[in-house]
Write a protein that holds these residues in place. Sequence first.
Motif, PDB file in Angstrom:
ATOM      1  N   THR A 104       0.837  -1.201   0.000  1.00 38.18           N
ATOM      2  CA  THR A 104       0.000   0.000   0.000  1.00 38.18           C
ATOM      3  C   THR A 104       0.870   1.249   0.000  1.00 38.18           C
ATOM      4  O   THR A 104       2.072   1.187   0.278  1.00 38.18           O
ATOM      5  N   VAL A 105       0.257   2.379  -0.317  1.00 38.82           N
ATOM      6  CA  VAL A 105       0.933   3.677  -0.362  1.00 38.82           C
ATOM      7  C   VAL A 105       0.106   4.695   0.406  1.00 38.82           C
ATOM      8  O   VAL A 105      -1.089   4.494   0.647  1.00 38.82           O
ATOM      9  N   TRP A 106       0.748   5.795   0.803  1.00 38.56           N
ATOM     10  CA  TRP A 106       0.041   6.851   1.527  1.00 38.56           C
ATOM     11  C   TRP A 106      -0.853   7.625   0.567  1.00 38.56           C
ATOM     12  O   TRP A 106      -0.435   8.050  -0.500  1.00 38.56           O
ATOM     13  N   ASN A 107      -2.107   7.829   0.958  1.00 36.57           N
ATOM     14  CA  ASN A 107      -3.066   8.593   0.170  1.00 36.57           C
ATOM     15  C   ASN A 107      -3.449   9.826   0.982  1.00 36.57           C
ATOM     16  O   ASN A 107      -4.225   9.732   1.939  1.00 36.57           O
ATOM     17  N   SER A 108      -2.906  10.986   0.623  1.00 32.45           N
ATOM     18  CA  SER A 108      -3.163  12.231   1.349  1.00 32.45           C
ATOM     19  C   SER A 108      -4.606  12.711   1.220  1.00 32.45           C
ATOM     20  O   SER A 108      -5.073  13.489   2.045  1.00 32.45           O
ATOM     21  N   ASN A 109      -5.306  12.248   0.196  1.00 33.81           N
ATOM     22  CA  ASN A 109      -6.702  12.665   0.015  1.00 33.81           C
ATOM     23  C   ASN A 109      -7.606  12.123   1.113  1.00 33.81           C
ATOM     24  O   ASN A 109      -8.597  12.752   1.479  1.00 33.81           O
ATOM     25  N   ILE A 110      -7.262  10.941   1.644  1.00 35.88           N
ATOM     26  CA  ILE A 110      -8.091  10.333   2.678  1.00 35.88           C
ATOM     27  C   ILE A 110      -7.303  10.065   3.969  1.00 35.88           C
ATOM     28  O   ILE A 110      -7.825   9.459   4.906  1.00 35.88           O
ATOM     29  N   ASN A 111      -6.053  10.527   4.017  1.00 41.45           N
ATOM     30  CA  ASN A 111      -5.194  10.384   5.204  1.00 41.45           C
ATOM     31  C   ASN A 111      -5.114   8.961   5.724  1.00 41.45           C
ATOM     32  O   ASN A 111      -5.276   8.698   6.918  1.00 41.45           O
ATOM     33  N   THR A 112      -4.836   8.032   4.820  1.00 41.85           N
ATOM     34  CA  THR A 112      -4.636   6.637   5.210  1.00 41.85           C
ATOM     35  C   THR A 112      -3.849   5.920   4.117  1.00 41.85           C
ATOM     36  O   THR A 112      -3.707   6.429   3.007  1.00 41.85           O
ATOM     37  N   CYS A 113      -3.359   4.744   4.438  1.00 40.66           N
ATOM     38  CA  CYS A 113      -2.689   3.924   3.434  1.00 40.66           C
ATOM     39  C   CYS A 113      -3.760   3.295   2.549  1.00 40.66           C
ATOM     40  O   CYS A 113      -4.847   2.950   3.019  1.00 40.66           O
ATOM     41  N   ASP A 114      -3.443   3.157   1.277  1.00 33.04           N
ATOM     42  CA  ASP A 114      -4.440   2.742   0.298  1.00 33.04           C
ATOM     43  C   ASP A 114      -3.734   1.931  -0.789  1.00 33.04           C
ATOM     44  O   ASP A 114      -2.505   1.977  -0.913  1.00 33.04           O
ATOM     45  N   TRP A 115      -4.506   1.221  -1.597  1.00 31.36           N
ATOM     46  CA  TRP A 115      -3.930   0.505  -2.723  1.00 31.36           C
ATOM     47  C   TRP A 115      -3.435   1.510  -3.751  1.00 31.36           C
ATOM     48  O   TRP A 115      -4.098   2.540  -3.981  1.00 31.36           O
ATOM     49  N   PRO A 116      -2.293   1.258  -4.383  1.00 28.57           N
ATOM     50  CA  PRO A 116      -1.732   2.228  -5.342  1.00 28.57           C
ATOM     51  C   PRO A 116      -2.712   2.634  -6.431  1.00 28.57           C
ATOM     52  O   PRO A 116      -2.776   3.799  -6.813  1.00 28.57           O
ATOM     53  N   GLN A 117      -3.491   1.704  -6.942  1.00 28.17           N
ATOM     54  CA  GLN A 117      -4.420   2.017  -8.027  1.00 28.17           C
ATOM     55  C   GLN A 117      -5.564   2.922  -7.569  1.00 28.17           C
ATOM     56  O   GLN A 117      -6.205   3.575  -8.369  1.00 28.17           O
ATOM     57  N   SER A 118      -5.818   3.018  -6.272  1.00 29.94           N
ATOM     58  CA  SER A 118      -6.898   3.864  -5.761  1.00 29.94           C
ATOM     59  C   SER A 118      -6.456   5.300  -5.559  1.00 29.94           C
ATOM     60  O   SER A 118      -7.274   6.208  -5.494  1.00 29.94           O
ATOM     61  N   ARG A 119      -5.141   5.521  -5.400  1.00 27.73           N
ATOM     62  CA  ARG A 119      -4.614   6.862  -5.149  1.00 27.73           C
ATOM     63  C   ARG A 119      -4.600   7.658  -6.442  1.00 27.73           C
ATOM     64  O   ARG A 119      -4.109   7.209  -7.454  1.00 27.73           O
ATOM     65  N   LYS A 120      -5.149   8.827  -6.409  1.00 28.22           N
ATOM     66  CA  LYS A 120      -5.183   9.684  -7.614  1.00 28.22           C
ATOM     67  C   LYS A 120      -4.534  10.996  -7.338  1.00 28.22           C
ATOM     68  O   LYS A 120      -4.574  11.543  -6.334  1.00 28.22           O
TER      69      LYS A 120
END
Length: 120
Positions: A104-120
């Motif tokens: 997983t990677v950090w997603n600043s849009n939702i302030n949590t770790c997320d799957w890479p394909q979900s991060r935009k």
Amino acid sequence: MVTDATNCPHCDGSTPVFFTDGKDNDRFYESINGGSVHTACPIGTALLASLLAVCVLVAVVSAAPTCPQYDGSTPVFFPDENDSSSFYECSNGRSVHMACPTGTVWNSNINTCDWPQSRK
């Protein structure tokens, strides 16, 4: 997280009550029947107050973000600009370097770790 030893409940409930040491970022107190027990985090870890008394690994990074001195009701996060699978969470004026779970990677849009394909 309680911040003052005078706020210890006289009877323990189903949820433990913790409060910060106030001097050391690697020590905290647990309230037990109106008293308190002073506890140290394991070596190389520090208290992450926003997650109750969870001790997390500390990484010393020169590019660590500047955090607010006091934690508010909403946690403050910063992405790690050098590693998309890491982030910083502020705790009592200090930034604590944290790693996302594997894959997983950090997603600043939702302030949590997320799957890479979900991060935009």
